[in-house]
Design an enzyme around this catalytic site. Structure first.
Site, PDB file in Angstrom:
ATOM      1  N   CYS A   1      26.822  36.458  40.913  1.00 32.66           N
ATOM      2  CA  CYS A   1      27.704  37.492  40.347  1.00 32.66           C
ATOM      3  C   CYS A   1      27.370  37.885  38.910  1.00 32.66           C
ATOM      4  O   CYS A   1      27.482  39.034  38.538  1.00 32.66           O
ATOM      5  CB  CYS A   1      29.152  37.054  40.468  1.00 32.66           C
ATOM      6  SG  CYS A   1      29.681  37.055  42.187  1.00 32.66           S
TER       7      CYS A   1
ATOM      8  N   LYS B   1      29.494  27.114  48.441  1.00 33.06           N
ATOM      9  CA  LYS B   1      30.292  28.339  48.292  1.00 33.06           C
ATOM     10  C   LYS B   1      29.297  29.490  48.222  1.00 33.06           C
ATOM     11  O   LYS B   1      28.366  29.464  47.407  1.00 33.06           O
ATOM     12  CB  LYS B   1      31.108  28.217  47.002  1.00 33.06           C
ATOM     13  CG  LYS B   1      31.856  29.477  46.590  1.00 33.06           C
ATOM     14  CD  LYS B   1      32.766  29.121  45.417  1.00 33.06           C
ATOM     15  CE  LYS B   1      33.253  30.342  44.677  1.00 33.06           C
ATOM     16  NZ  LYS B   1      34.056  29.957  43.495  1.00 33.06           N
TER      17      LYS B   1
ATOM     18  N   TRP C   1      36.069  37.545  48.906  1.00 35.01           N
ATOM     19  CA  TRP C   1      37.348  37.969  48.305  1.00 35.01           C
ATOM     20  C   TRP C   1      38.172  38.837  49.264  1.00 35.01           C
ATOM     21  O   TRP C   1      38.926  39.712  48.851  1.00 35.01           O
ATOM     22  CB  TRP C   1      37.115  38.733  46.990  1.00 35.01           C
ATOM     23  CG  TRP C   1      35.884  38.309  46.267  1.00 35.01           C
ATOM     24  CD1 TRP C   1      35.715  37.136  45.600  1.00 35.01           C
ATOM     25  CD2 TRP C   1      34.635  39.013  46.175  1.00 35.01           C
ATOM     26  NE1 TRP C   1      34.442  37.071  45.087  1.00 35.01           N
ATOM     27  CE2 TRP C   1      33.762  38.208  45.412  1.00 35.01           C
ATOM     28  CE3 TRP C   1      34.172  40.249  46.645  1.00 35.01           C
ATOM     29  CZ2 TRP C   1      32.452  38.595  45.130  1.00 35.01           C
ATOM     30  CZ3 TRP C   1      32.864  40.631  46.359  1.00 35.01           C
ATOM     31  CH2 TRP C   1      32.030  39.807  45.621  1.00 35.01           C
TER      32      TRP C   1
ATOM     33  N   ASP D   1      39.627  36.976  42.526  1.00 40.25           N
ATOM     34  CA  ASP D   1      39.692  35.750  41.714  1.00 40.25           C
ATOM     35  C   ASP D   1      41.113  35.519  41.188  1.00 40.25           C
ATOM     36  O   ASP D   1      41.783  36.453  40.751  1.00 40.25           O
ATOM     37  CB  ASP D   1      38.718  35.843  40.537  1.00 40.25           C
ATOM     38  CG  ASP D   1      37.277  35.683  41.004  1.00 40.25           C
ATOM     39  OD1 ASP D   1      37.048  35.620  42.225  1.00 40.25           O
ATOM     40  OD2 ASP D   1      36.392  35.636  40.138  1.00 40.25           O
TER      41      ASP D   1
ATOM     42  N   ASP E   1      29.632  25.415  40.024  1.00 40.94           N
ATOM     43  CA  ASP E   1      29.863  26.731  40.640  1.00 40.94           C
ATOM     44  C   ASP E   1      28.662  27.585  40.216  1.00 40.94           C
ATOM     45  O   ASP E   1      27.517  27.132  40.363  1.00 40.94           O
ATOM     46  CB  ASP E   1      31.220  27.273  40.139  1.00 40.94           C
ATOM     47  CG  ASP E   1      31.737  28.482  40.914  1.00 40.94           C
ATOM     48  OD1 ASP E   1      31.159  29.565  40.753  1.00 40.94           O
ATOM     49  OD2 ASP E   1      32.718  28.352  41.659  1.00 40.94           O
TER      50      ASP E   1
ATOM     51  N   TRP F   1      34.768  26.811  37.977  1.00 40.63           N
ATOM     52  CA  TRP F   1      34.842  28.192  37.501  1.00 40.63           C
ATOM     53  C   TRP F   1      36.133  28.530  36.765  1.00 40.63           C
ATOM     54  O   TRP F   1      36.123  29.147  35.693  1.00 40.63           O
ATOM     55  CB  TRP F   1      34.612  29.182  38.648  1.00 40.63           C
ATOM     56  CG  TRP F   1      34.444  30.566  38.115  1.00 40.63           C
ATOM     57  CD1 TRP F   1      35.365  31.574  38.107  1.00 40.63           C
ATOM     58  CD2 TRP F   1      33.292  31.076  37.431  1.00 40.63           C
ATOM     59  NE1 TRP F   1      34.866  32.675  37.477  1.00 40.63           N
ATOM     60  CE2 TRP F   1      33.592  32.395  37.053  1.00 40.63           C
ATOM     61  CE3 TRP F   1      32.045  30.543  37.094  1.00 40.63           C
ATOM     62  CZ2 TRP F   1      32.684  33.192  36.372  1.00 40.63           C
ATOM     63  CZ3 TRP F   1      31.145  31.337  36.405  1.00 40.63           C
ATOM     64  CH2 TRP F   1      31.474  32.636  36.056  1.00 40.63           C
TER      65      TRP F   1
ATOM     66  N   ASP G   1      28.863  33.359  47.582  1.00 38.57           N
ATOM     67  CA  ASP G   1      29.521  34.540  47.016  1.00 38.57           C
ATOM     68  C   ASP G   1      28.973  35.824  47.649  1.00 38.57           C
ATOM     69  O   ASP G   1      27.980  35.791  48.394  1.00 38.57           O
ATOM     70  CB  ASP G   1      29.285  34.537  45.492  1.00 38.57           C
ATOM     71  CG  ASP G   1      30.571  34.825  44.731  1.00 38.57           C
ATOM     72  OD1 ASP G   1      31.402  35.583  45.250  1.00 38.57           O
ATOM     73  OD2 ASP G   1      30.723  34.311  43.602  1.00 38.57           O
TER      74      ASP G   1
HETATM   75  C1  GLA Z   1      33.075  35.183  41.910  1.00 36.73           C
HETATM   76  C2  GLA Z   1      33.916  34.127  42.616  1.00 36.73           C
HETATM   77  C3  GLA Z   1      34.418  33.119  41.598  1.00 36.73           C
HETATM   78  C4  GLA Z   1      33.267  32.479  40.865  1.00 36.73           C
HETATM   79  C5  GLA Z   1      32.442  33.582  40.205  1.00 36.73           C
HETATM   80  C6  GLA Z   1      31.145  33.070  39.605  1.00 36.73           C
HETATM   81  O1  GLA Z   1      33.855  35.975  41.076  1.00 36.73           O
HETATM   82  O2  GLA Z   1      34.967  34.735  43.294  1.00 36.73           O
HETATM   83  O3  GLA Z   1      35.195  32.112  42.234  1.00 36.73           O
HETATM   84  O4  GLA Z   1      32.471  31.736  41.758  1.00 36.73           O
HETATM   85  O5  GLA Z   1      32.055  34.579  41.163  1.00 36.73           O
HETATM   86  O6  GLA Z   1      30.491  34.122  38.951  1.00 36.73           O
END
Ligand code: GLA
Length: 514
Positions: free
Chosen positions: A133, A160, A196, A217, A84, A48, A162
């Site tokens: 996302c 992962k 986050w 991020d 990702d 990403w 989200d």
């Molecule tokens: C979120 C995550 C990032 C990435 C994006 C992908 O923002 O925090 O690390 O995976 O989504 O859209």
């Protein structure tokens, strides 16, 4: 939180496509994570930070996996790799996840096999809500058990998850359900929670996941911002007491080696991530790295601090304006890691008193500089260091002048695939070699007792390499595809802390009688 490691292990003997769903919904919330996964911070690569979404496809992932091996990163412990939010799958009319074959022609299972054969582990991405996302892929909401079963079939080792598009969802219940679903799917998978910091996962997620993002991020795709990365490090620092073996604070993927950062900034960020026992998930383009970036990402002395088996997150013990001293990170051999970080616009001469880092001032200590690779001492009272602008001094202090590197495990493959020529009784074998790049001799890996009747695994040792020989007897087996996941544990290394369990897949094909 300390968890008991048992060698009681899970084997899933599965005829093709036959993953067990036994008592999925009944599975108890009470089990702890005794899966032995990532007892030191996970290391690997995710696309990403550098690429964002559009460039992600099979070719990129394979080229990066190749580069990870070629650059020497695999040799120092980087393992998890995969797309990702790379538009990898969609949901079909039966509500099942299916690979986006246009972008990933080998299929998500095929890419997993490619990665496993290189001695790497396979990472994928999903979301806890209705959509990912950028709304490009389906989330798991309402399909948690089905999706985790599909991730298991793709042989994913790390996911992962989200937190986008989750309006109205209870965060603890959602991630608990996803963990239960993964457990029911019968494949050990590292769960990387990505809210986050929303819902303060450090307070509850250790029983349902292995790491959790603590911050927003670190950058937008393609360009790193120094101030943003440093801010994230300082936010993550405050949470030090919540990290430990198998449950890590995650201040996001590394930006080392991306546009926007100088060499000293790269070195500083890498050192901070190592001091904080943060996951070392590189986020740069591994196909195209400067010598300095490779040297930073593969500094085994710094990585040894990150991978220390005690799994303690260091923190700030003294701050003088824009100069901070980070310590509180005892290491397995009795030494301690110390970091001096200079954010001033001029070089700093810094005196570290032993009392700053909780050591008796009369102690005579040797000091190892983990970037210059030089040892000095013994020093009593403390030591003075000069630190450049936006740079660090990363040190280890010890009563002895030996600075052993923590165990770092590198496998030549995580996939055994054997095929009998027909249904007559046959014996076949293939090996997996596990090397320890750390300094200490490891006892023999112990393979789980409950293996399927057709599989025997023996372990032998030669220096820092151990060979797991997988012998298959097809006696009595009918035509078909057979699969097992083998687990090996090393519970009594010199550090006294059990190491992360090693898992790998064994496939056997017994074809028609001639
Ligand atoms: C979120 C995550 C990032 C990435 C994006 C992908 O923002 O925090 O690390 O995976 O989504 O859209």
């Amino acid at each position: 939180m300390e968890r008991t490691m048992t060698i009681i292990v899970l084997v899933w003997l599965i005829a093709v496509c036959g993953f067990s769903t036994t008592s999925a919904e009944e599975s108890s919330k009470a089990y702890g994570l005794d899966d032995g996964l990532v007892r030191t911070p996970p290391m690997g690569w995710y696309p990403w930070n550098q690429f964002g979404q559009e460039p992600q496809n099979e070719q990129l992932i394979k080229e990066i996996a190749d580069a990870l091996v070629k650059s020497g990163m695999h040799d120092v412990g980087y393992t998890f790799v995969g797309p990702d939010e790379g538009i990898c799958f969609s949901r079909d009319s039966n509500n099942e996840l299916v690979t986006n074959q246009k972008r990933y022609p080998s299929g998500l299972r095929g890419i997993g096999d490619y990665i496993h054969k290189k001695g790497l582990k396979y990472a994928l991405y999903t979301d806890a809500g209705t959509l990912t996302c950028s709304n490009a892929m389906p989330g798991t909401k309402g399909y948690e058990f089905e999706d985790m079963k599909q991730f298991a079939k793709w042989r994913c080792d790390y996911v992962k998850i989200d937190w986008c598009n989750t309006d109205g969802q209870d965060i603890i219940k959602t991630y608990t359900k996803l963990h239960d679903a993964q457990h029911a799917a019968g494949r050990p998978i590292v769960h990387s929670l990505c809210s986050w910091g929303v819902g303060e996962p450090w307070k509850w997620a250790a029983s349902v996941g292995h790491l959790w993002r603590t911050t927003g991020d670190i950058c937008g795709p393609g360009k790193a911002e120094w101030e943003d990365a440093v801010t994230i490090a300082f936010e993550n620092e405050k949470l030090y007491k919540w990290a430990g073996p198998g449950h890590w604070n995650d201040p996001d993927m590394l930006v080392v080696g991306m546009d926007g950062l100088s060499e000293s900034q790269n070195r500083s960020l890498f050192s901070l991530w190592c001091m904080m026992a943060s996951p070392l998930i590189a986020g740069n383009d591994l196909r195209n790295m400067s010598a300095s970036t490779i040297q930073i990402l593969t500094n085994i002395e710094a990585i040894g601090v990150n991978q220390d088996p005690l799994g303690i997150q260091g923190h700030i013990v003294r701050s003088d304006g824009n100069v901070s001293i980070w310590a509180g990170k005892p290491l397995y051999d009795g030494s301690q890691a110390v970091l001096v970080f200079n954010q001033q616009s001029s070089p700093a001469d810094v005196r570290i008193e032993w009392s700053d880092i909780g050591i008796d001032k009369k102690d005579a200590l040797y000091v190892r500089n983990l970037w210059t690779h030089k040892t000095s001492g013994p020093h009593t009272d403390g030591i003075s260091v000069s630190v450049g602008v936006n740079d660090v001094a990363m040190l280890r202090v010890s009563k002895t002048n030996k600075f052993p590197i923590a165990p770092i495990i590198v496998a030549d493959s995580y996939f055994v695939s054997l095929r009998a020529s027909d249904t007559t009784d046959q014996s076949l074998s293939a090996t997996i070699t596990i090397s320890n790049k750390g300094s200490d001799d490891l006892p023999l890996w112990k393979v789980q007792k409950e293996l399927p009747s057709w599989l025997t695994v023996t372990v032998s040792k030669n220096g820092n390499k151990q060979t797991l020989t997988n012998t298959i007897s097809t006696s009595g087996l009918k035509k078909g595809l057979y699969h097992a996941i083998v687990r090996a544990d090393n519970t009594e290394p010199v550090s006294g802390k059990p190491m992360s369990a090693v898992y790998y897949d064994v496939d056997l094909e017994v074809p028609e009688t001639k």
